[in-house]
Scaffold this active site. Structure first.
Site, PDB file in Angstrom:
ATOM      1  N   GLY A  26      -0.158   2.719   7.376  1.00 29.10           N
ATOM      2  CA  GLY A  26      -0.370   1.882   8.644  1.00 29.10           C
ATOM      3  C   GLY A  26       0.384   0.526   8.302  1.00 29.10           C
ATOM      4  CE  LYS A  27       3.321  -0.024   3.296  1.00 30.18           C
ATOM      5  NZ  LYS A  27       2.930   1.250   3.072  1.00 30.18           N
ATOM      6  CD  GLU A  50      -3.457  31.343  -8.951  1.00 25.12           C
ATOM      7  OE1 GLU A  50      -4.411  30.415  -8.913  1.00 25.12           O
ATOM      8  OE2 GLU A  50      -2.419  31.449  -9.272  1.00 25.12           O
ATOM      9  N   GLY A 103       1.051  -1.134  -0.072  1.00 22.80           N
ATOM     10  CA  GLY A 103      -0.114  -0.068   0.055  1.00 22.80           C
ATOM     11  C   GLY A 103       0.769   1.403  -0.084  1.00 22.80           C
ATOM     12  N   PRO A 104       0.329   2.507  -0.224  1.00 18.98           N
ATOM     13  CG  PRO A 104      -1.405   4.058  -0.660  1.00 18.98           C
ATOM     14  CD  PRO A 104      -1.030   2.652  -0.493  1.00 18.98           C
ATOM     15  N   PRO A 105       2.437   4.751   1.108  1.00 16.80           N
ATOM     16  CG  PRO A 105       4.080   6.536   0.431  1.00 16.80           C
ATOM     17  CD  PRO A 105       3.263   5.497   0.007  1.00 16.80           C
ATOM     18  N   GLY A 106       2.545   5.549   4.536  1.00 15.94           N
ATOM     19  CA  GLY A 106       1.863   6.075   5.612  1.00 15.94           C
ATOM     20  C   GLY A 106       0.451   5.621   6.109  1.00 15.94           C
ATOM     21  CG  ASP A 135      -2.167  26.689 -14.812  1.00 14.60           C
ATOM     22  OD1 ASP A 135      -1.986  25.989 -14.151  1.00 14.60           O
ATOM     23  OD2 ASP A 135      -2.390  27.810 -14.961  1.00 14.60           O
ATOM     24  CG  HIS A 151      -6.696  28.564 -12.039  1.00 14.54           C
ATOM     25  ND1 HIS A 151      -6.574  27.750 -13.235  1.00 14.54           N
ATOM     26  CD2 HIS A 151      -5.460  29.006 -12.111  1.00 14.54           C
ATOM     27  CE1 HIS A 151      -5.224  27.516 -13.715  1.00 14.54           C
ATOM     28  NE2 HIS A 151      -4.695  28.626 -13.071  1.00 14.54           N
TER      29      HIS A 151
END
Lengths: 556, 320
Positions: A144-145, A367, A139-142, A442, A370
């Site tokens: 909780g593995k 901005e 799984g992705p980092p952080g 962009d 956007h």
């Protein structure tokens, strides 16, 4: 949670097996001291005193000799260094309960099943079932593995040994495999004493990458280390100990060696992904419980605002907000602090860049373009903040977040992303007649998406389907001269990409012309306040009777 | 460390205390000294000895059946027994709390009363040898070995014998005399020029030495007498100043070796008597120190008028 208890009859033998060297050394020292005293007592007092008088200097000389020897050994035989300072974590240091594991309900259920299998190993063997040897947490980092692995060990009530896979690697060939052997020996000894042992290898990809074979032998050490791991997990090994290996990695499945993933090694794979809305709410509630916070705080709103955030991100947000609140001299963490913490983490720290009034105006309109486009045309995202204060390399930013998790991007979403990206350019051109190079990022974003839509996702309107990037020389592993795509096909694909961009551009131009008043208003507000929060933005749209919530309620 | 670190610490501490305490008690306590040595000689070397203590001197009498053989030389089997007794005595004096400075081992021939072999040792010399602070050669030079009739350390023939305490000053005087004699016997240059028959050394305490030099002395004087062979008398009378210098130089070397070696300063002067020349040199302690430090030479010592001595050490007397 019960602490792991060794099997009574095995206790002493296991203790001896684990601390054999220490026991032998201590016993030898004991014998030496006893014999020394005995020997000294048998001497006449003069000779005894003489020996005792020489003792300190003898000890000092021995110490110096030993230090010189160790130094020479370490310098002369580099491998000595490799054996120094590599420690493993003991089971007694782990105390993570199931209740502490939040934000990965599905992974938890799967892990619980594995724990049950560990506990029922004897029964399983009796039936003839195959025991679980390895569990891979992906799984992705952080997310909780490592935390989950600790909880598994605590829940199963068995010892836990942990080591990062990177610690196996050394410049010396053979050191990695030697460490793997030692680690498994230790795990087997603990398994002998306690019935089972969890061996956790963090960042498994450091040694678990697909083995490479080349004539120069550059990856030989990694290969050797991995081979040893393969053998220890399920190879020709005389002992059959109840050692469960838990590996954790961020790497995609294709990165790890196939031999490592076959049944008998890492039989089970648990995907520990990012938490969903409900899990994020729980995570916020859990981590907020560790700080003093405003009781009126809406955890649900925080959870909605933190789509795609991992448990580690959420923990970090709370910690950062506590710091912000402390700096402001507050006693409790408020929503504003949390919001600021999120921005700081997502967008980076603000830094004042001196802009001319004209440049500032262009940035404000950029901005605002956007913002307005995002608000009216984006199907999934909400605007949380607009700012013309520089952060990183950007002079301004519009911070938006999806309202809920999407694991795929629809055509509408991709088109909306392109439109939002182009909106800055359109606004500049519309209001000033000229544009700046502030549109570079962009355009890169818009071009990448439009190109992917046509070349990879079959989202063009000219009938081309398939992933054409696979046929280009670079991707197909050939040089660019040996391309499988004809120039004509490339031309047509590129024309389609351009068409998408042009259509999006037209639509945005139309929108901004139509909503010019709102655009001007936002630019004015930004020039005046520099930053606009979600509530302020929403209030302006409401003021102009263009609130998305009201229009959606009208339409519904 | 497995929770044993505290145990290990306590164990090491206990062992350290035991080691410390192990060094405290003497093996041969003062009150058991005589009995211990007698028993040790009997048990380990099968020799019956009588032991006495006089002041700071320990005396061991070893009566032997056959000290001398028919040629009046030491019997070969006596050596082992004497070695054993000497070793046992050394061990005991080193490991006792009795304050002792000297030991004397006397072997007597039971068949010929009065024939004695006597060994005198300064106990500190044995310690220094063990510490490596003294060479074996120097150690041997410091030992006094006498062989003769009625040597006088043990007075009276009655049992138990009576031991006379060895005085440091007399021990040094005798050692000086022995060293000078050895030097004249061994060094070729001296051997060619002189034939010294005997060298006597004695220490005259200050009461006896008070009249000499006209001053009241605190300690006393070493008197070293060099006797020449009679047959060389005629030759010796013709000695020149160079020979005289060599004689005095060799004697002073022996004196300084001993006094400096023992760091002994409890004396006022040293007298070197040369009866065959009717010369007597008396050197004050300060003058001797100047000579040792090479501030003055032999020529100046022989001609006191030629050198300027500081007033405090004007005790250089030259008697003829």
């Amino acid at each position: 949670m019960p602490k792991p208890m060794p099997i009574k009859s095995h206790r002493f033998r296991m203790f001896f097996m684990m601390h054999r060297l220490k026991i032998i050394i201590l016993f030898s020292i004991f014998l030496l001291i006893v014999f020394s005293i005995w020997g000294l007592m048998s001497l006449e007092s003069f000779y005894r005193n003489m020996t005792l008088a020489q003792l300190p200097i003898s000890v000092m000389l021995s110490g110096i000799s030993a230090a010189v020897f160790v130094f020479m050994y370490l310098i002369g035989f580099g491998r000595g260094l490799a054996n120094v300072g590599k420690r493993t974590i003991k089971g007694s240091e782990v105390d993570v309960k199931w209740s502490d594991v939040i934000g990965m309900e599905e992974a938890k259920i799967e892990a619980m099943e594995v724990v049950q299998l560990m506990k029922d190993r004897a029964r399983l063997k009796k039936i003839g079932g195959k025991i679980v040897r390895g569990l891979l947490l992906v799984g992705p980092p952080g997310c909780g593995k490592t935390y989950l692995a600790k909880a598994i060990a605590t829940e199963a009530g068995i010892p836990f040994i942990a080591m990062a896979a990177s610690e196996f690697n050394e410049i010396f060939v053979g050191v990695g495999s030697s460490r793997v052997r030692k680690l498994f020996d230790k795990a087997r000894t603990l398994a002998y004493g306690y019935g089972a042992c969890v061996l956790f290898i963090d960042e498994l990809d450091a040694i678990g990458r697909s083995r490479t074979f080349n004539m120069f032998g550059g990856a030989q050490e990694t290969n050797t280390t991995q081979n040893q791991l393969l053998v220890e997990m399920d190879g020709l090994n005389e002992k059959d100990a109840n050692v469960i290996v838990i590996g954790a990695t961020n790497a995609a499945e294709g990165v790890l060696d196939a031999a490592l993933l076959r049944p008998g090694r890492f039989d089970r794979k648990i995907f520990v992904g990012r938490p969903n809305l409900e899990e994020r709410e729980k995570l916020f509630a859990y981590y907020l419980g560790k700080v003093k916070y405003d009781s009126t705080l809406d955890v649900g709103r925080l959870a909605r605002k933190s789509v795609y955030k991992s448990p580690a991100d959420i923990e970090n947000i709370i910690k950062e907000s506590a710091l912000i609140a402390t700096r402001k001299g507050k006693d409790t963490v408020e929503y504003k602090d949390l919001s600021e913490a999120m921005e700081r983490i997502d967008m980076g720290l603000k830094h004042r860049v001196h802009m001319t009034p004209e440049e500032r105006k262009i940035t404000a309109y950029h901005e605002s373009g956007h913002l307005v486009t995002l608000y009216f045309l984006h199907p999934t995202d909400d605007v949380f903040k607009a700012s013309i204060i520089a952060r990183g390399e950007a002079l301004g930013v519009v911070h938006h977040q999806p309202r809920e998790e999407w694991h795929t991007d629809s055509r509408d979403k991709l088109l909306a992303d392109i439109k939002v990206s182009l909106a800055g350019y359109v606004a500049e051109k519309f209001k000033f007649g000229v544009t700046s190079n502030g549109v570079a990022a962009d355009f890169r974003n818009a071009m990448a998406k439009a190109s992917a839509m046509v070349w990879q996702y079959g989202m063009g309107t000219n009938g081309f389907l398939g992933d054409y990037t696979l046929l280009t020389g670079f991707t197909a592993g050939r040089d660019s001269t040996n391309d499988l795509l004809s120039d004509r096909l490339k031309y047509e694909l590129n024309m389609e990409t351009n068409r998408i961009l042009q259509e999006c551009l037209k639509e945005v131009e139309g929108l901004l012309k139509k909503e010019e008043k709102i655009l001007d208003r936002f630019a004015g507000e930004l020039l005046q306040k520099e930053e606009l929060e979600y509530d302020e933005i929403e209030a302006i749209f409401v003021e102009y009777g263009r609130s998305r919530s009201s229009s959606s309620s009208k339409s519904s | 460390m497995l929770g044993v670190s505290n145990g290990v610490k306590r164990f090491v501490l206990l062992m350290g205390c035991m080691l410390f305490l192990a060094g405290c008690s003497p093996t041969y306590p003062k009150h058991q000294l005589i009995a211990s040595l007698t028993e040790l000689c009997k048990k380990e070397y099968g020799v019956d000895v009588s032991v006495q203590i006089a002041g700071k001197t320990l005396g061991v009498m070893v009566p032997l059946e056959k000290l001398l053989d028919s040629t009046l030389k030491l019997s070969p089997d006596v050596g082992d027994k004497l070695d054993g007794v000497i070793l046992a005595t050394s061990r005991v004096v080193l490991s006792t709390d009795h304050p002792l400075d000297f030991y004397v081992v006397v072997a007597q021939d039971k068949r010929i009363p009065g024939i004695e072999l006597r060994l005198t040792r300064y106990i500190q010399d044995i310690r220094r040898l063990n510490y490596g602070d003294l060479s074996r050669t120097e150690y041997t030079k410091r030992m006094l070995l006498d062989f003769g009739i009625g040597l006088g350390v043990f007075s009276g023939k009655e049992e138990p014998f009576h031991l006379e305490e060895v005085r440091m000053e007399q021990f040094l005087a005798t050692q000086i005399a022995r060293r000078i004699k050895t030097a004249f016997e061994e060094e070729s240059q001296l051997k060619e020029g002189f034939e010294i028959k005997t060298v006597h050394g004695k220490f005259l305490p200050h009461q006896e030495a008070a009249d000499w030099g006209g001053k009241e002395k605190r300690f006393g004087r070493f008197v070293i007498t060099l006797e020449a062979r009679e047959r060389l008398m005629g030759l010796l009378e013709t000695l020149g100043s160079e020979d005289e210098e060599r004689l005095l130089g060799a004697s002073l070397e022996g004196i300084l070796d001993v006094l400096q070696g023992y760091h002994f300063s409890a004396f006022d002067s040293v007298e070197i008597k040369l009866p065959f020349l009717d010369h007597s040199f008396i050197l004050g302690r300060d003058v001797l120190e100047l000579y040792r430090r090479k501030k003055i030479g032999l020529a100046q010592l022989l001609s006191p008028n030629n050198f300027n001595l500081p007033s405090y050490d004007a005790e250089l007397l030259l008697k003829k």
